[in-house]
Design a protein around this motif. Structure first.
Motif, PDB file in Angstrom:
ATOM      1  N   ASN A   1     -24.828  27.516  15.557  1.00  0.00           N
ATOM      2  CA  ASN A   1     -24.409  26.584  16.757  1.00  0.00           C
ATOM      3  C   ASN A   1     -24.219  25.100  16.348  1.00  0.00           C
ATOM      4  O   ASN A   1     -23.341  24.453  16.685  1.00  0.00           O
TER       5      ASN A   1
ATOM      6  N   ALA B   1     -36.758  49.300  22.599  1.00  0.00           N
ATOM      7  CA  ALA B   1     -36.468  49.129  21.408  1.00  0.00           C
ATOM      8  C   ALA B   1     -36.441  50.705  20.653  1.00  0.00           C
ATOM      9  O   ALA B   1     -35.468  51.067  19.946  1.00  0.00           O
TER      10      ALA B   1
ATOM     11  N   HIS C   1     -30.651  26.351   9.417  1.00  0.00           N
ATOM     12  CA  HIS C   1     -29.662  25.521  10.135  1.00  0.00           C
ATOM     13  C   HIS C   1     -29.212  24.439   9.213  1.00  0.00           C
ATOM     14  O   HIS C   1     -28.065  23.944   9.101  1.00  0.00           O
TER      15      HIS C   1
ATOM     16  N   TYR D   1     -43.026  34.990  29.561  1.00  0.00           N
ATOM     17  CA  TYR D   1     -44.114  35.302  28.386  1.00  0.00           C
ATOM     18  C   TYR D   1     -45.503  35.558  29.152  1.00  0.00           C
ATOM     19  O   TYR D   1     -45.723  36.657  28.829  1.00  0.00           O
TER      20      TYR D   1
ATOM     21  N   ARG E   1     -46.380  30.606  17.896  1.00  0.00           N
ATOM     22  CA  ARG E   1     -45.815  31.753  18.192  1.00  0.00           C
ATOM     23  C   ARG E   1     -45.692  32.535  17.029  1.00  0.00           C
ATOM     24  O   ARG E   1     -45.993  32.230  16.017  1.00  0.00           O
TER      25      ARG E   1
ATOM     26  N   GLU F   1     -28.231  35.728  15.660  1.00  0.00           N
ATOM     27  CA  GLU F   1     -28.718  34.699  15.905  1.00  0.00           C
ATOM     28  C   GLU F   1     -28.991  34.280  14.185  1.00  0.00           C
ATOM     29  O   GLU F   1     -29.374  35.261  13.579  1.00  0.00           O
ATOM     30  N   LYS F   2     -28.983  32.917  14.078  1.00  0.00           N
ATOM     31  CA  LYS F   2     -29.658  32.632  12.763  1.00  0.00           C
ATOM     32  C   LYS F   2     -31.264  33.004  12.684  1.00  0.00           C
ATOM     33  O   LYS F   2     -31.677  33.072  13.858  1.00  0.00           O
TER      34      LYS F   2
ATOM     35  N   VAL G   1     -29.733  42.843  21.910  1.00  0.00           N
ATOM     36  CA  VAL G   1     -31.171  43.203  21.528  1.00  0.00           C
ATOM     37  C   VAL G   1     -32.127  41.785  21.381  1.00  0.00           C
ATOM     38  O   VAL G   1     -31.835  40.992  20.604  1.00  0.00           O
TER      39      VAL G   1
ATOM     40  N   CYS H   1     -30.604  39.248  18.862  1.00  0.00           N
ATOM     41  CA  CYS H   1     -31.227  37.930  19.424  1.00  0.00           C
ATOM     42  C   CYS H   1     -32.982  37.976  19.227  1.00  0.00           C
ATOM     43  O   CYS H   1     -33.547  37.477  20.061  1.00  0.00           O
ATOM     44  N   THR H   2     -33.440  38.804  18.268  1.00  0.00           N
ATOM     45  CA  THR H   2     -34.754  39.340  18.329  1.00  0.00           C
ATOM     46  C   THR H   2     -35.661  38.566  17.231  1.00  0.00           C
ATOM     47  O   THR H   2     -35.168  37.550  16.682  1.00  0.00           O
ATOM     48  N   VAL H   3     -36.718  38.673  17.108  1.00  0.00           N
ATOM     49  CA  VAL H   3     -37.598  38.112  15.999  1.00  0.00           C
ATOM     50  C   VAL H   3     -37.133  38.292  14.695  1.00  0.00           C
ATOM     51  O   VAL H   3     -36.450  39.282  14.507  1.00  0.00           O
ATOM     52  N   ASP H   4     -36.903  36.986  13.919  1.00  0.00           N
ATOM     53  CA  ASP H   4     -36.094  37.211  12.538  1.00  0.00           C
ATOM     54  C   ASP H   4     -36.110  38.152  11.885  1.00  0.00           C
ATOM     55  O   ASP H   4     -35.362  38.723  11.231  1.00  0.00           O
TER      56      ASP H   4
ATOM     57  N   HIS I   1     -34.075  41.468  12.458  1.00  0.00           N
ATOM     58  CA  HIS I   1     -32.760  41.233  12.680  1.00  0.00           C
ATOM     59  C   HIS I   1     -31.782  42.348  11.864  1.00  0.00           C
ATOM     60  O   HIS I   1     -31.192  43.239  12.307  1.00  0.00           O
TER      61      HIS I   1
ATOM     62  N   GLY J   1     -36.510  33.966  24.867  1.00  0.00           N
ATOM     63  CA  GLY J   1     -36.013  32.580  25.103  1.00  0.00           C
ATOM     64  C   GLY J   1     -34.611  32.006  24.809  1.00  0.00           C
ATOM     65  O   GLY J   1     -33.763  31.451  25.850  1.00  0.00           O
TER      66      GLY J   1
ATOM     67  N   HIS K   1     -28.023  21.931  22.479  1.00  0.00           N
ATOM     68  CA  HIS K   1     -27.818  21.575  20.941  1.00  0.00           C
ATOM     69  C   HIS K   1     -26.817  20.692  20.417  1.00  0.00           C
ATOM     70  O   HIS K   1     -25.732  21.013  19.835  1.00  0.00           O
TER      71      HIS K   1
END
Ligand SMILES: NC(=O)c1ccc[n+]([C@@H]2O[C@H](COP(=O)([O-])OP(=O)(O)OC[C@H]3O[C@@H](n4cnc5c(N)ncnc54)[C@H](O)[C@@H]3O)[C@@H](O)[C@H]2O)c1
Length: 447
Positions: free
Chosen positions: A140, A70, A200, A266, A182, A111-112, A15, A88-91, A94, A19, A378
């Motif tokens: 990561n 979605a 992080h 985008y 963004r 993702e974080k 999901v 892996c979507t907008v925080d 999640h 990027g 990274h």
């Protein structure tokens, strides 16, 4: 949390087709394709899903990946029966997918940051308790060679018992500015840089010093970006976005039509959902801070003094550990993923990822410790964590770098507490934000 199924591939639904998706979809479609299968791809934006479907077919030689909008997330899970959902979507969204995936019988890798506020964090803990499913958080940065070296040196007791940590994190006018173009610039989408970015850094410190945070206090403000700050410095830029505007020599201008990847992912996809990736960093609204100072007291007694500034001429960090037998320093200079407003040739030197680790024994001569080389994004962290996530037989992990929801929460709760402290001017107890966080002193005791 590698799921090994006899003679069967592990099924992944993903999901968030933005990027960062290649972190998950590329290894699943290439290096680890014999062991896993991408059974569904979901996003609000049909254009970005199509972009990755095409890349999977044409670039990675993978078959057709079924697409779902979605609103059809449940349908995707029911039709494709994934074992694991990669989020892996907008925080700020999640938690919706983490919780729903678990309710529908899947494990999750996210993702974080795991999520952006304390209510959502508590809801994730409740869902894990109710469903018995697992949630891995993809930190990561732990896997890059210099941070791993620091972890090992500290575990060896090279500076004795830890007393104090000082971390200054620097974001430059390329990478730092990008958060102000963004969705990250809206606090209700990202939790601000304290959550989105500092997760992080707080995670690294928690893991390095093997401690769970207790009390947080901080100050934060928007001091550089935003309409008012720009105007005060005499920067009068009247365009709301950069692409298609006469931006002159504006060093912050990002033109989405100047780069094929940005254009396809985008600009060409704006017609589906109106997501503008290149808003003016001196426009409105911006509801996050760019200047932040935070104090954290850990349950072990160690204190962290942390700062993050997002408008600096260079990027990287300094982190210093003071112990009973000496001092350890790690410094890193980082590349920027998007360079605007400067001649790239001039930046070639600065763009190298360089790290240095120095030990200062209490009464001895200081020395530098050699950092193992690593390849990949990274600082070389991404390929190693991808192996842990996707390989059926990942290398045995001895440095405690895999993180579940409790360790994920330990990092975001510092940022969430700092946000609260920015608002109230008061210290915040982590346990008040998330009573479900176990009472352990040490991070390694947590999932
Ligand atoms: N670990 C790292 O180093 C690292 C680096 C970059 C990003 N990230 C994380 O990856 C995630 C994605 O970031 P990105 O840079 O790809 O952002 P992005 O803006 O490029 O992509 C976000 C995607 O989410 C989609 N989306 C928005 N609302 C949605 C919803 N309600 N449901 C489903 N999809 C929705 C958008 O259409 C877009 O495709 C974030 O959580 C970010 O924190 C991590």
């Amino acid at each position: 949390m590698s799921i090994v199924k006899a003679n069967a591939k592990v099924r992944y639904a993903m999901v968030g087709a933005g990027g960062r998706l290649p972190m998950f979809i590329e290894p699943a479609c290439t290096t680890f394709r014999d062991h896993c299968e991408v059974v569904g791809l979901c996003d609000v934006n049909a254009g970005r899903i199509a972009y990755y479907q095409k890349r999977a077919r044409e670039e990675w030689g993978y078959g057709d990946i079924p697409a779902y909008l979605a609103a059809d997330f449940d349908k995707m899970i029911q039709e494709t029966r994934p074992d694991i959902v990669a989020v892996c979507t907008v925080d700020a969204y999640h938690h919706q997918y983490i919780i729903r995936a678990m309710e529908l019988g899947c494990d999750v890798v996210t993702e974080k940051p795991m999520t952006t506020d304390d209510a959502k964090c508590r809801a994730i803990f409740d869902a894990i308790k109710k469903t018995g499913r697992k949630c891995r958080v993809s930190f990561n940065y732990r896997w890059a060679p210099a941070p791993t070296l620091v972890y090992r040196l500290l575990r060896q007791g090279i500076i004795g018992d830890l007393i104090h940590v000082d971390m200054e994190y620097l974001l430059n006018t390329s990478h730092g500015a990008d958060y102000f173009r963004r969705w990250h610039r809206e606090k209700d989408k990202s939790g601000g840089l304290m959550v989105h970015k500092s997760t992080h850094h707080f995670d690294l410190v928690n893991w390095w010093i093997d401690a769970v945070p207790q009390t947080v206090f901080g100050f934060g403000r928007l001091a550089f970006y935003g309409k008012e700050n720009g105007a005060k410095r005499g920067e009068h830029v009247n365009y709301s976005r950069y692409t298609g505007s006469d931006t002159g020599n504006d060093p912050f201008a990002l033109k989405l039509d100047s780069d094929e990847g940005l254009r396809k992912l985008y600009l060409d996809c704006e017609k589906y959902d109106g997501y503008i990736r290149d808003r003016n960093v001196f426009g409105e609204p911006i509801s996050i801070e760019d200047t932040m100072s935070v104090l954290v007291k850990y349950r072990t007694g160690v204190v962290l003094n942390y700062s993050l500034n997002a408008y600096l001429p260079r990027e990287g960090f300094y982190c210093v550990f003071n112990g009973t037998k000496g001092r350890l320093e790690i410094t890193e200079a980082h590349a920027s993923h998007i360079i605007t407003g400067a001649d790239n040739a001039d930046l070639a030197h600065e763009m190298k990822w360089e790290s240095q680790v120095v030990v200062h024994p209490m009464f001895g001569r200081a020395y530098q410790v050699e950092i193992p080389k690593a390849e990949g994004s990274h600082g070389g962290g991404d390929p190693l964590i991808q192996e842990q996530i996707f390989s059926p037989n990942p290398r045995p992990e001895v440095d405690g770098r895999n993180a579940g929801h409790e360790q994920g929460a330990s990092s975001i709760l510092i940022g969430i507490a700092a946000n609260q402290s920015f608002r109230t001017g008061l210290p915040v107890q982590i346990k008040d934000l998330c009573p479900q966080l176990p009472d352990h002193k040490h991070l390694h005791e947590m999932i």
